[in-house]
Scaffold this active site. Sequence first.
Site, PDB file in Angstrom:
ATOM      1  N   CYS A 115       0.815  -1.222   0.000  1.00  0.00           N
ATOM      2  CA  CYS A 115       0.000   0.000   0.000  1.00  0.00           C
ATOM      3  C   CYS A 115       0.848   1.272   0.000  1.00  0.00           C
ATOM      4  CB  CYS A 115      -0.943   0.007   1.192  1.00  0.00           C
ATOM      5  SG  CYS A 115      -2.050  -1.397   1.131  1.00  0.00           S
ATOM      6  N   HIS A 255      -3.801   7.011   2.399  1.00  0.00           N
ATOM      7  CA  HIS A 255      -4.106   5.698   1.827  1.00  0.00           C
ATOM      8  C   HIS A 255      -5.498   5.300   2.288  1.00  0.00           C
ATOM      9  CE1 HIS A 255      -4.025   1.602   0.674  1.00  0.00           C
ATOM     10  NE2 HIS A 255      -3.888   1.128   1.903  1.00  0.00           N
ATOM     11  N   ASN A 285     -10.044  -0.492  -1.146  1.00  0.00           N
ATOM     12  CA  ASN A 285      -8.594  -0.370  -0.999  1.00  0.00           C
ATOM     13  C   ASN A 285      -7.933  -0.903  -2.271  1.00  0.00           C
ATOM     14  OD1 ASN A 285      -5.912  -0.624  -0.334  1.00  0.00           O
ATOM     15  ND2 ASN A 285      -6.266  -1.567   1.662  1.00  0.00           N
TER      16      ASN A 285
HETATM   17  O1  UT7 Z   1      -4.128  -1.398   3.171  1.00  0.00           O
HETATM   18  C1  UT7 Z   1      -3.276  -2.277   3.815  1.00  0.00           C
HETATM   19  C2  UT7 Z   1      -3.419  -2.221   5.258  1.00  0.00           C
HETATM   20  N1  UT7 Z   1      -4.666  -2.813   5.671  1.00  0.00           N
HETATM   21  C3  UT7 Z   1      -5.392  -2.203   6.577  1.00  0.00           C
HETATM   22  O2  UT7 Z   1      -5.068  -1.137   7.018  1.00  0.00           O
HETATM   23  C4  UT7 Z   1      -6.603  -2.952   7.072  1.00  0.00           C
HETATM   24  C5  UT7 Z   1      -6.628  -2.932   8.585  1.00  0.00           C
HETATM   25  N2  UT7 Z   1      -7.699  -3.691   9.156  1.00  0.00           N
HETATM   26  C6  UT7 Z   1      -8.998  -3.361   9.044  1.00  0.00           C
HETATM   27  O3  UT7 Z   1      -9.354  -2.448   8.345  1.00  0.00           O
HETATM   28  C7  UT7 Z   1      -9.994  -4.103   9.887  1.00  0.00           C
HETATM   29  O4  UT7 Z   1      -9.314  -4.917  10.805  1.00  0.00           O
HETATM   30  C8  UT7 Z   1     -10.984  -4.979   9.058  1.00  0.00           C
HETATM   31  C9  UT7 Z   1     -11.942  -4.111   8.290  1.00  0.00           C
HETATM   32  C10 UT7 Z   1     -10.216  -5.884   8.115  1.00  0.00           C
HETATM   33  C11 UT7 Z   1     -11.804  -5.853  10.013  1.00  0.00           C
HETATM   34  O5  UT7 Z   1     -12.469  -5.034  10.959  1.00  0.00           O
HETATM   35  P1  UT7 Z   1     -12.380  -5.351  12.519  1.00  0.00           P
HETATM   36  O6  UT7 Z   1     -13.180  -4.315  13.180  1.00  0.00           O
HETATM   37  O7  UT7 Z   1     -10.929  -5.445  12.887  1.00  0.00           O
HETATM   38  O8  UT7 Z   1     -13.108  -6.738  12.604  1.00  0.00           O
HETATM   39  P2  UT7 Z   1     -12.586  -8.127  13.176  1.00  0.00           P
HETATM   40  O9  UT7 Z   1     -11.691  -8.784  12.210  1.00  0.00           O
HETATM   41  O10 UT7 Z   1     -12.109  -7.941  14.581  1.00  0.00           O
HETATM   42  O11 UT7 Z   1     -13.942  -8.925  13.242  1.00  0.00           O
HETATM   43  C12 UT7 Z   1     -15.018  -8.519  14.131  1.00  0.00           C
HETATM   44  C13 UT7 Z   1     -16.182  -9.478  13.948  1.00  0.00           C
HETATM   45  C14 UT7 Z   1     -15.762 -10.931  14.062  1.00  0.00           C
HETATM   46  O12 UT7 Z   1     -16.861 -11.630  14.635  1.00  0.00           O
HETATM   47  P3  UT7 Z   1     -16.865 -11.993  16.205  1.00  0.00           P
HETATM   48  O13 UT7 Z   1     -15.653 -12.833  16.416  1.00  0.00           O
HETATM   49  O14 UT7 Z   1     -16.792 -10.681  16.913  1.00  0.00           O
HETATM   50  O15 UT7 Z   1     -18.166 -12.704  16.358  1.00  0.00           O
HETATM   51  C15 UT7 Z   1     -15.596 -11.371  12.641  1.00  0.00           C
HETATM   52  O16 UT7 Z   1     -15.786 -12.760  12.476  1.00  0.00           O
HETATM   53  O17 UT7 Z   1     -16.722  -9.335  12.629  1.00  0.00           O
HETATM   54  C16 UT7 Z   1     -16.683 -10.601  11.946  1.00  0.00           C
HETATM   55  N3  UT7 Z   1     -16.369 -10.332  10.532  1.00  0.00           N
HETATM   56  C17 UT7 Z   1     -17.305 -10.042   9.625  1.00  0.00           C
HETATM   57  N4  UT7 Z   1     -18.648  -9.938   9.702  1.00  0.00           N
HETATM   58  C18 UT7 Z   1     -19.312  -9.598   8.578  1.00  0.00           C
HETATM   59  C19 UT7 Z   1     -15.173 -10.306   9.943  1.00  0.00           C
HETATM   60  N5  UT7 Z   1     -15.302  -9.991   8.644  1.00  0.00           N
HETATM   61  C20 UT7 Z   1     -16.612  -9.828   8.423  1.00  0.00           C
HETATM   62  C21 UT7 Z   1     -17.367  -9.484   7.287  1.00  0.00           C
HETATM   63  N6  UT7 Z   1     -18.710  -9.381   7.413  1.00  0.00           N
HETATM   64  N7  UT7 Z   1     -16.810  -9.239   6.084  1.00  0.00           N
END
Ligand code: UT7
Length: 328
Positions: A115, A255, A285
């Site tokens: 990125c 970004h 992204n």
């Molecule tokens: O560009 C390169 C660098 N990349 C970044 O900067 C990305 C950085 N990370 C992020 O933007 C975020 O971590 C994400 C958007 C990828 C994920 O968001 P989060 O708030 O960190 O969610 P999480 O992975 O902690 O998941 C929270 C909950 C989980 O369920 P439980 O365990 O709380 O029941 C996941 O299983 O959301 C669930 N989950 C989803 N639910 C619906 C994970 N992905 C999804 C989804 N739809 N697509």
Amino acid sequence: MTKITAAITAVQGYVPDKVLSNADLEKMVDTNDEWITTRTGIKERRLAAPGEALSDFGVKIVEGICSKRGIDPTEIDMIVVGSITGDYRFPSSANIICDKAGCTNAWGFDLSAACSGFLYALDVGRVYIENQTHKKVIVIGADVMSSIINYEDRATCIIFGDGGGGVLLEASEDGLGIQDTILKSDGAGREFLLQEVGGSKEPLRPENIEEKRHYVFQEGKTVFKHAVKNMAGVAAEIMERNNLTSDDVAWLVPHQANLRIIDATAKRMGVGKEKVMVNIEKYGNTTAGTIPLCLWEWEDKLNKGDNLVLASFGGGFTWGAIYLKWAY
Ligand code: UT7
């Protein structure tokens, strides 16, 4: 002797036509529009047409830049492409773009910084302009993320999209253009965001394809924490180093990985939302593509002399900030 700086003198973006909306994704994986919108800010992203490769994006970008600037492709001296999704592992897409776009006097190469690819490439271009060995350098940041995304993995397929942009760098004698750069990396972060298989460490084999390890893997939460800390940190650092107050900054060009990371960066800089370029809702992204896509979309709002802070964080980990004065 007059100090030469490297100034952006044209910008061009490109996104493919096909739209993949949150509603489309709801039919493909267990997700929903509300979750994607509140967690990331993304509403839709673009997908390359079948057979459309990174060099096809690059050719459109180079053609756009040459036509806007009223120059012939043979006048370009060099093309640097920040990308992790080149047409091939080798040769570089920069080579292919030079050939297809008729840049017969240019040489170039690809640069892998995920990125942060556009910022790294922009700084490389800066050096060749400042050294006055090259007069016209095109810097591209673009990715065809759909070529390495698993559309059965909701952790990644909701985030990434295809697209990118590029800029022309030329010498300025008026002090416009790139003023300062801070680029950083930390390879200890590699395990949290990577394409595990397909390189020399673990070449493509039927068994690892079966395990779907040739696609992008991301441990989102860990990457998120590092992104907030480092992207905000480096943006604040470049302001301090150049004695810039939030009033001095006309635009933050972040970004586009997650709206929450963008908001945290703007807050740390003390910059209001009205000064932050955000188009994540439309394109998701696009990895190395996000920053030049923003510059392209905001081009007609930019004024000569405007102070811009470009900031990124991504796989590697790689991150950085560039402070520049808009030149036209
Ligand atoms: O560009 C390169 C660098 N990349 C970044 O900067 C990305 C950085 N990370 C992020 O933007 C975020 O971590 C994400 C958007 C990828 C994920 O968001 P989060 O708030 O960190 O969610 P999480 O992975 O902690 O998941 C929270 C909950 C989980 O369920 P439980 O365990 O709380 O029941 C996941 O299983 O959301 C669930 N989950 C989803 N639910 C619906 C994970 N992905 C999804 C989804 N739809 N697509």
